[in-house]
Design a protein around this motif. Sequence first.
Motif, PDB file in Angstrom:
ATOM      1  N   LEU A  25      44.511  39.315  47.980  1.00  0.00           N
ATOM      2  CA  LEU A  25      45.491  38.744  47.060  1.00  0.00           C
ATOM      3  C   LEU A  25      45.370  39.278  45.640  1.00  0.00           C
ATOM      4  O   LEU A  25      46.067  38.794  44.736  1.00  0.00           O
ATOM      5  N   LEU A  26      44.533  40.278  45.426  1.00  0.00           N
ATOM      6  CA  LEU A  26      44.502  40.935  44.123  1.00  0.00           C
ATOM      7  C   LEU A  26      45.825  41.655  43.896  1.00  0.00           C
ATOM      8  O   LEU A  26      46.421  42.205  44.831  1.00  0.00           O
ATOM      9  N   LYS A  27      46.285  41.671  42.653  1.00  0.00           N
ATOM     10  CA  LYS A  27      47.627  42.169  42.366  1.00  0.00           C
ATOM     11  C   LYS A  27      47.636  43.644  41.962  1.00  0.00           C
ATOM     12  O   LYS A  27      46.764  44.128  41.253  1.00  0.00           O
ATOM     13  N   ALA A  33      47.504  43.076  47.246  1.00  0.00           N
ATOM     14  CA  ALA A  33      46.957  44.207  48.004  1.00  0.00           C
ATOM     15  C   ALA A  33      47.446  44.180  49.446  1.00  0.00           C
ATOM     16  O   ALA A  33      47.838  45.213  50.003  1.00  0.00           O
ATOM     17  N   VAL A  34      47.449  43.004  50.066  1.00  0.00           N
ATOM     18  CA  VAL A  34      47.855  42.946  51.474  1.00  0.00           C
ATOM     19  C   VAL A  34      49.342  43.252  51.624  1.00  0.00           C
ATOM     20  O   VAL A  34      49.756  43.930  52.586  1.00  0.00           O
ATOM     21  N   GLU A  35      50.165  42.794  50.673  1.00  0.00           N
ATOM     22  CA  GLU A  35      51.589  43.148  50.721  1.00  0.00           C
ATOM     23  C   GLU A  35      51.771  44.647  50.557  1.00  0.00           C
ATOM     24  O   GLU A  35      52.636  45.252  51.209  1.00  0.00           O
ATOM     25  N   ARG A  36      50.991  45.239  49.686  1.00  0.00           N
ATOM     26  CA  ARG A  36      51.094  46.678  49.437  1.00  0.00           C
ATOM     27  C   ARG A  36      50.793  47.469  50.714  1.00  0.00           C
ATOM     28  O   ARG A  36      51.508  48.422  51.048  1.00  0.00           O
ATOM     29  N   VAL A  37      49.743  47.080  51.432  1.00  0.00           N
ATOM     30  CA  VAL A  37      49.378  47.805  52.656  1.00  0.00           C
ATOM     31  C   VAL A  37      50.462  47.620  53.723  1.00  0.00           C
ATOM     32  O   VAL A  37      50.885  48.585  54.372  1.00  0.00           O
ATOM     33  N   VAL A  38      50.922  46.395  53.898  1.00  0.00           N
ATOM     34  CA  VAL A  38      51.989  46.149  54.885  1.00  0.00           C
ATOM     35  C   VAL A  38      53.230  46.962  54.539  1.00  0.00           C
ATOM     36  O   VAL A  38      53.842  47.606  55.413  1.00  0.00           O
ATOM     37  N   SER A  39      53.597  46.980  53.269  1.00  0.00           N
ATOM     38  CA  SER A  39      54.776  47.723  52.825  1.00  0.00           C
ATOM     39  C   SER A  39      54.638  49.214  53.116  1.00  0.00           C
ATOM     40  O   SER A  39      55.619  49.884  53.485  1.00  0.00           O
ATOM     41  N   THR A  40      53.450  49.754  52.952  1.00  0.00           N
ATOM     42  CA  THR A  40      53.224  51.180  53.232  1.00  0.00           C
ATOM     43  C   THR A  40      53.615  51.521  54.662  1.00  0.00           C
ATOM     44  O   THR A  40      54.299  52.525  54.915  1.00  0.00           O
ATOM     45  N   TYR A  41      53.203  50.676  55.608  1.00  0.00           N
ATOM     46  CA  TYR A  41      53.501  50.964  57.020  1.00  0.00           C
ATOM     47  C   TYR A  41      54.959  50.672  57.364  1.00  0.00           C
ATOM     48  O   TYR A  41      55.538  51.342  58.242  1.00  0.00           O
ATOM     49  N   GLN A  42      55.548  49.730  56.684  1.00  0.00           N
ATOM     50  CA  GLN A  42      56.985  49.503  56.877  1.00  0.00           C
ATOM     51  C   GLN A  42      57.776  50.713  56.397  1.00  0.00           C
ATOM     52  O   GLN A  42      58.693  51.184  57.090  1.00  0.00           O
ATOM     53  N   ASP A 184      38.351  52.711  47.840  1.00  0.00           N
ATOM     54  CA  ASP A 184      38.296  51.310  48.247  1.00  0.00           C
ATOM     55  C   ASP A 184      38.001  50.432  47.034  1.00  0.00           C
ATOM     56  O   ASP A 184      37.879  50.926  45.905  1.00  0.00           O
ATOM     57  N   MET A 185      37.921  49.129  47.264  1.00  0.00           N
ATOM     58  CA  MET A 185      37.637  48.218  46.145  1.00  0.00           C
ATOM     59  C   MET A 185      36.605  47.184  46.562  1.00  0.00           C
ATOM     60  O   MET A 185      36.925  46.029  46.830  1.00  0.00           O
ATOM     61  N   ASP A 186      35.355  47.616  46.605  1.00  0.00           N
ATOM     62  CA  ASP A 186      34.259  46.711  46.909  1.00  0.00           C
ATOM     63  C   ASP A 186      33.858  45.887  45.696  1.00  0.00           C
ATOM     64  O   ASP A 186      33.370  44.765  45.835  1.00  0.00           O
TER      65      ASP A 186
END
Length: 362
Positions: A25-27, A33-42, A184-186
């Motif tokens: 949920l980092l913006k 972040a999770v929306e960004r990854v999903v959007s990439t595959y869409q 990545d973002m550890d």
Amino acid sequence: MKKKRFSVIIIAAGYSSRMEGFKPLLKFGNQTAVERVVSTYQQAGVDQIILVLGHRADEMIPYFENESVKMVINEKFDQGMYTSIVKGITQFDQENDAFFIHPVDIPLVKPITVIQLKEAANQASNGIIYPCFLAERGHPPLIDKKYQKPILENTMNGGLKKLLSLYEEDALDLQLTDETILMDMDTRSDYEALLDYHDLRAPNLSECYAIWDKYQLPETIQKHCEIVKRTAMEYAEQLKKNGIELDLSALRAAALLHDIAKTGKNHAQVGGELLRALGYKKVGDIIADHMDIVVEQGKAVTENEILYLADKLVKNDQLIDLKTRKNQTLDCYPNNPEATEKIEKRYQNAEAIMQKIKRIIG
């Protein structure tokens, strides 16, 4: 040949224990972040998107209730990422041919990268394709469905990386120009570095050099581009000191890449299209203008104009004044009125840009 179908398993189930904040949920701009990854595959046209949730799943579900995303809860998420991979693979659509594995903490991978991996899978027979940046493997790997069973039945320590290392003879390293496959973002500092990258609208220096490698730019042209970059940035920095707003990262990338298609015809337009296809519209537009340009008098100096001028001031890898450069160019086309007219026009434009800059910086 029938084109393959693809799934992606996005892993967003962990605690984010090393991060000050919950990674999914980092913006990044107006997206998590999770929306960004999903959007990439869409955007990349992947056929099935599987999102594996665990810790704080209830906070993420509302983001995708109206999306064609298959969400699944991994009750064993506290036992490590491999359990989330296994959970995701149980949801794999058997009509599909291969699947990506994508941890949510690698959030800025570009859609073009996923598209290029898909294209490679349609052309190659390898069962595992690794995206690589300057010869280093990153995420997301693309894995043939024949490895579904070995992954589900695996009892070795070492996770997916250890398991896939047993099948190196079936692996392909695909060299790409997207450094985000390694980013990545550890930690909080990792996140801040990703935010800096996210704000760019241009390939960074490492990506520019990776593009040189991918398109086998001759060393002589590389040297020319380096001097053009240095010249353009010197002008741009002086202009910024005098209050002119400029996108320095886009100009720097365009200067380094303006001759990326130099060995072919219409290289400015072809180079511009290449960068637009990689997702860098502004850089592509600047490159497309570096041979012929419309100079707008009375308006602020643009990145396009600065690159155009810098390119005319550099012959091979040497700085040269406009008048000398024009005369040398004219000498190459004796008795050719059409070429002479075009050359005269180009150097008139360069001189007009020079005068615009001088009025600002002296």
